[in-house]
Design a protein around this motif. Structure first.
Motif, PDB file in Angstrom:
ATOM      1  N   LYS A  23       0.825  -1.208   0.000  1.00  0.00           N
ATOM      2  CA  LYS A  23       0.000   0.000   0.000  1.00  0.00           C
ATOM      3  C   LYS A  23       0.860   1.258   0.000  1.00  0.00           C
ATOM      4  O   LYS A  23       0.566   2.253  -0.676  1.00  0.00           O
ATOM      5  CB  LYS A  23      -0.912  -0.011   1.219  1.00  0.00           C
ATOM      6  CG  LYS A  23      -1.778   1.224   1.367  1.00  0.00           C
ATOM      7  CD  LYS A  23      -2.613   1.155   2.636  1.00  0.00           C
ATOM      8  CE  LYS A  23      -3.424   2.443   2.832  1.00  0.00           C
ATOM      9  NZ  LYS A  23      -4.212   2.394   4.099  1.00  0.00           N
ATOM     10  N   ASN A  24       1.949   1.238   0.759  1.00  0.00           N
ATOM     11  CA  ASN A  24       2.849   2.386   0.855  1.00  0.00           C
ATOM     12  C   ASN A  24       3.954   2.369  -0.205  1.00  0.00           C
ATOM     13  O   ASN A  24       4.817   3.249  -0.208  1.00  0.00           O
ATOM     14  CB  ASN A  24       3.488   2.440   2.243  1.00  0.00           C
ATOM     15  CG  ASN A  24       2.483   2.776   3.334  1.00  0.00           C
ATOM     16  OD1 ASN A  24       2.149   3.923   3.564  1.00  0.00           O
ATOM     17  ND2 ASN A  24       1.981   1.739   4.014  1.00  0.00           N
ATOM     18  N   GLN A  39       1.396   2.120  11.591  1.00  0.00           N
ATOM     19  CA  GLN A  39       0.216   1.733  10.823  1.00  0.00           C
ATOM     20  C   GLN A  39      -0.316   0.370  11.275  1.00  0.00           C
ATOM     21  O   GLN A  39      -1.528   0.153  11.346  1.00  0.00           O
ATOM     22  CB  GLN A  39       0.547   1.700   9.321  1.00  0.00           C
ATOM     23  CG  GLN A  39       0.860   3.076   8.748  1.00  0.00           C
ATOM     24  CD  GLN A  39       1.037   3.032   7.245  1.00  0.00           C
ATOM     25  OE1 GLN A  39       0.752   2.019   6.600  1.00  0.00           O
ATOM     26  NE2 GLN A  39       1.498   4.144   6.678  1.00  0.00           N
TER      27      GLN A  39
END
Length: 253
Positions: A23-24, A39
């Motif tokens: 996602k990052n 996170q």
């Protein structure tokens, strides 16, 4: 809103970590532990109402992340080779391994879906077409094995002549005695068993052990069939030497 966490094959804490990394858009070999840990803990906070057995697995990983985060703040240790050790190395290896399994699992699921689209039907070829075999030239088949058809024919005729010479000229005129039917299939099985047991045998010896002319002929036909099938081959090591029959070691029964 609580996060739905799936715990099927290969899913759990590592799956969550891999999700955060992707996602990052983070390099898996250079994970910013502080960012990922924060996170990860946020996800755990949203999952606090989940099953405790499920949560325990994620809490163990949270502990691991916090430990790595603290180690990153300390001076790096040096191994025996004088290289600096990365506290993230073990976690990276686990993530890579998990990613491989996850990818393989996805591939298998795709294959399963594709296989479900395949339909099969029973053979519908006419029996005559299905049973057709391309004609084989016996001469070329035998010559490839170093023996000519003429050589086999000479031995065959020699054995037949000896079988004829053994007949009683008087009793042979008493009348015809019907013999049991001799099948090529039976001789195929017999020759296979003999060669498998003895490894090799002489062509002449195989024919001479047959009690009747009919069995000599049928045995000869069965041997040619086995040669055509590639189950056996015949060789003659020297000029004038016995023709030997051997099992083809490159084939499995």
């Amino acid at each position: 809103m609580a996060i739905e966490v799936k715990l099927t094959a290969f899913e759990g804490p590592l799956d969550l970590l891999l999700h955060l990394i992707e996602k990052n858009k983070i390099d898996i070999y250079d994970i910013p532990i502080s960012v990922i840990t924060e996170q990860y803990l946020e996800y755990l906070e949203e999952m606090r109402q989940a099953d405790l057995d499920i949560m325990s697995e994620f809490l163990v990983m949270a502990t691991t992340l916090l430990r790595i985060k603290s180690q990153m703040l300390l001076p790096k240790e040096v191994n025996e080779d004088g290289e600096e050790e990365d506290p993230r190395e073990e976690l990276v290896q686990r993530l890579i391994e998990y990613k491989m399994y996850k990818y393989a699992s996805g591939e298998l699921k795709d294959w399963e879906v594709e296989a479900g689209k395949c339909l099969y039907k029973n053979p519908s070829l006419p029996r005559e077409v299905a049973s057709y075999r391309e004609p084989i030239d016996p001469q070329k088949l035998i010559e490839r094995q170093g023996v000519t058809l003429e050589q086999l024919k000479e031995v065959f005729e020699f054995v037949l002549k000896r079988r004829t010479d053994k007949l009683d000229p008087v009793r042979s005129r008493f009348g015809e005695i019907r013999q049991d039917e001799v099948k090529v299939e039976d001789k195929l099985i017999h020759i296979r068993k003999r060669i498998k047991s003895e490894k090799r045998m002489t062509f002449q010896g195989l024919l001479e052990e047959q009690p009747t002319k009919v069995e000599v002929v049928v045995t000869f036909l069965a041997l040619l069939e086995l040669m055509k099938m590639g189950s056996v081959h015949v060789i003659q090591e020297d000029v004038g030497a016995d023709i030997m029959i051997e099992m083809d070691d490159t084939r499995t029964e």
